[in-house]
Design an enzyme around this catalytic site. Sequence first.
Site, PDB file in Angstrom:
ATOM      1  N   HIS A 253       0.848  -1.206   0.000  1.00 53.24           N
ATOM      2  CA  HIS A 253       0.000   0.000   0.000  1.00 53.24           C
ATOM      3  C   HIS A 253       0.872   1.241   0.000  1.00 53.24           C
ATOM      4  O   HIS A 253       2.095   1.145   0.107  1.00 53.24           O
ATOM      5  CB  HIS A 253      -0.990  -0.032   1.163  1.00 53.24           C
ATOM      6  CG  HIS A 253      -0.390   0.070   2.533  1.00 53.24           C
ATOM      7  ND1 HIS A 253       0.457  -0.881   3.066  1.00 53.24           N
ATOM      8  CD2 HIS A 253      -0.498   1.033   3.493  1.00 53.24           C
ATOM      9  CE1 HIS A 253       0.813  -0.528   4.284  1.00 53.24           C
ATOM     10  NE2 HIS A 253       0.265   0.645   4.572  1.00 53.24           N
TER      11      HIS A 253
ATOM     12  N   HIS B  91       1.403   3.896   1.964  1.00 55.33           N
ATOM     13  CA  HIS B  91       1.916   4.678   3.099  1.00 55.33           C
ATOM     14  C   HIS B  91       3.441   4.823   3.061  1.00 55.33           C
ATOM     15  O   HIS B  91       4.152   3.904   2.653  1.00 55.33           O
ATOM     16  CB  HIS B  91       1.486   4.043   4.425  1.00 55.33           C
ATOM     17  CG  HIS B  91       0.047   4.314   4.757  1.00 55.33           C
ATOM     18  ND1 HIS B  91      -0.677   3.544   5.636  1.00 55.33           N
ATOM     19  CD2 HIS B  91      -0.804   5.286   4.322  1.00 55.33           C
ATOM     20  CE1 HIS B  91      -1.912   4.020   5.727  1.00 55.33           C
ATOM     21  NE2 HIS B  91      -2.005   5.070   4.944  1.00 55.33           N
TER      22      HIS B  91
ATOM     23  N   ASP C 165       5.795   4.727   5.233  1.00 57.67           N
ATOM     24  CA  ASP C 165       6.673   3.767   5.905  1.00 57.67           C
ATOM     25  C   ASP C 165       6.823   2.460   5.113  1.00 57.67           C
ATOM     26  O   ASP C 165       7.599   1.582   5.500  1.00 57.67           O
ATOM     27  CB  ASP C 165       6.196   3.496   7.348  1.00 57.67           C
ATOM     28  CG  ASP C 165       4.813   2.915   7.434  1.00 57.67           C
ATOM     29  OD1 ASP C 165       3.894   3.435   6.767  1.00 57.67           O
ATOM     30  OD2 ASP C 165       4.619   1.927   8.180  1.00 57.67           O
ATOM     31  N   HIS C 166       6.093   2.340   3.995  1.00 56.00           N
ATOM     32  CA  HIS C 166       6.224   1.166   3.125  1.00 56.00           C
ATOM     33  C   HIS C 166       6.791   1.517   1.751  1.00 56.00           C
ATOM     34  O   HIS C 166       7.038   0.627   0.940  1.00 56.00           O
ATOM     35  CB  HIS C 166       4.863   0.469   2.959  1.00 56.00           C
ATOM     36  CG  HIS C 166       4.282   0.023   4.262  1.00 56.00           C
ATOM     37  ND1 HIS C 166       4.237  -1.292   4.651  1.00 56.00           N
ATOM     38  CD2 HIS C 166       3.770   0.736   5.295  1.00 56.00           C
ATOM     39  CE1 HIS C 166       3.705  -1.376   5.862  1.00 56.00           C
ATOM     40  NE2 HIS C 166       3.410  -0.156   6.273  1.00 56.00           N
TER      41      HIS C 166
ATOM     42  N   HIS D 121      -7.469  -0.781   5.721  1.00 56.29           N
ATOM     43  CA  HIS D 121      -6.418   0.124   6.195  1.00 56.29           C
ATOM     44  C   HIS D 121      -6.256   1.272   5.186  1.00 56.29           C
ATOM     45  O   HIS D 121      -6.244   2.442   5.555  1.00 56.29           O
ATOM     46  CB  HIS D 121      -5.124  -0.671   6.344  1.00 56.29           C
ATOM     47  CG  HIS D 121      -3.940   0.124   6.812  1.00 56.29           C
ATOM     48  ND1 HIS D 121      -3.843   0.663   8.067  1.00 56.29           N
ATOM     49  CD2 HIS D 121      -2.793   0.461   6.162  1.00 56.29           C
ATOM     50  CE1 HIS D 121      -2.675   1.302   8.185  1.00 56.29           C
ATOM     51  NE2 HIS D 121      -2.022   1.194   7.046  1.00 56.29           N
TER      52      HIS D 121
ATOM     53  N   ASP E 218      -0.316  -4.070   6.107  1.00 60.51           N
ATOM     54  CA  ASP E 218      -0.971  -3.502   7.290  1.00 60.51           C
ATOM     55  C   ASP E 218      -2.443  -3.907   7.351  1.00 60.51           C
ATOM     56  O   ASP E 218      -3.291  -3.166   7.841  1.00 60.51           O
ATOM     57  CB  ASP E 218      -0.844  -1.971   7.301  1.00 60.51           C
ATOM     58  CG  ASP E 218       0.583  -1.509   7.607  1.00 60.51           C
ATOM     59  OD1 ASP E 218       1.478  -2.368   7.749  1.00 60.51           O
ATOM     60  OD2 ASP E 218       0.790  -0.284   7.693  1.00 60.51           O
TER      61      ASP E 218
ATOM     62  N   HIS F  51       4.535  -4.925  10.293  1.00 60.93           N
ATOM     63  CA  HIS F  51       5.043  -4.288  11.525  1.00 60.93           C
ATOM     64  C   HIS F  51       5.243  -5.302  12.648  1.00 60.93           C
ATOM     65  O   HIS F  51       4.529  -6.294  12.727  1.00 60.93           O
ATOM     66  CB  HIS F  51       4.049  -3.230  12.039  1.00 60.93           C
ATOM     67  CG  HIS F  51       3.969  -2.003  11.195  1.00 60.93           C
ATOM     68  ND1 HIS F  51       4.736  -0.894  11.414  1.00 60.93           N
ATOM     69  CD2 HIS F  51       3.194  -1.714  10.114  1.00 60.93           C
ATOM     70  CE1 HIS F  51       4.440   0.046  10.517  1.00 60.93           C
ATOM     71  NE2 HIS F  51       3.506  -0.432   9.701  1.00 60.93           N
TER      72      HIS F  51
HETATM   73 FE    FE Z   1       2.664   0.693   8.014  1.00 59.04          FE
HETATM   74 ZN    ZN Z   2       0.125   1.582   6.535  1.00 62.82          ZN
END
Ligand code: FE
Ligand code: ZN
Length: 258
Positions: A53, A55, A57-58, A110, A127, A165
């Site tokens: 996805h 985001h 942090d990915h 998410h 996530d 995570h």
């Molecule tokens: Fe994440």
């Molecule tokens: Zn995420």
Amino acid sequence: MQIHAVPVLNDNYVWLIEGEQGQCAVVDLGDATTVLAAIDSLKLTVQAILLTHHHTDHTQGIHAFRMRYPVPVFGPALEAQRFVTHPLADGDIAHLPSIGSFSAWLTSGHTLGHISYITEGAAFTGDTLFSAGCGRLFEGTAAMMLASLDRIATLPDATKIYCGHEYTADNLRFAQYAEPDNQAIAQRISAVAEAAASGLPSIPSRLLDERQTNPFLRIRTPSLRQAIEAFAGSQLNDVEAFAMLRRWKDEFDGLSPL
Ligand code: FE
Ligand code: ZN
């Protein structure tokens, strides 16, 4: 197929899926430097990036990573357009020679376009399904997330779950609060603490472990359902119970409800 965990940022995992002759695919890319170092030390050749996805942090390592390895980026057709070279819709398959075939399942909730990658014996759930928990509902609805988790739950018990995570210990604290009499949760809390003490990830888990300990896969278990309904103060259908469980956990975590 051999799968390596690369911890990045605070608690993210990048997964390196190693196939034959050192070929590998990278699942999510929150940081380039750490992942490039891991690939070098394992002497792997990168074939593709698989994104779950959009985001940060990915995704924030993708640009720097592709300066060195300009490989295809498979990812959700419904989002992340500026990173993805090979968009995948629900049911599409990424065929990676000498690594494997990865089915994209749209697992929204998410985010709206989140996909999970399903292959023989393993699921990369980003996530969506966490170990002992699930992602927060940032873009989608409780109904979407419940449908996504129900679909992942159709996989065999032995399926290994690789999520995005390291939240397992925190998630299990809430799981135990919601289901104080569940012995499988108590056992997992000890096992995860032992792994952490040795510096090992709690991931992957088996889908069977998730069925036994993850409250978000257990909303139809009568005792947990009663606890959710007691929290709500009323009887609930499945989607309502799922939404209320998500809210209950957000409150437990001290997060503001969305
Ligand atoms: Fe994440
Ligand atoms: Zn995420």
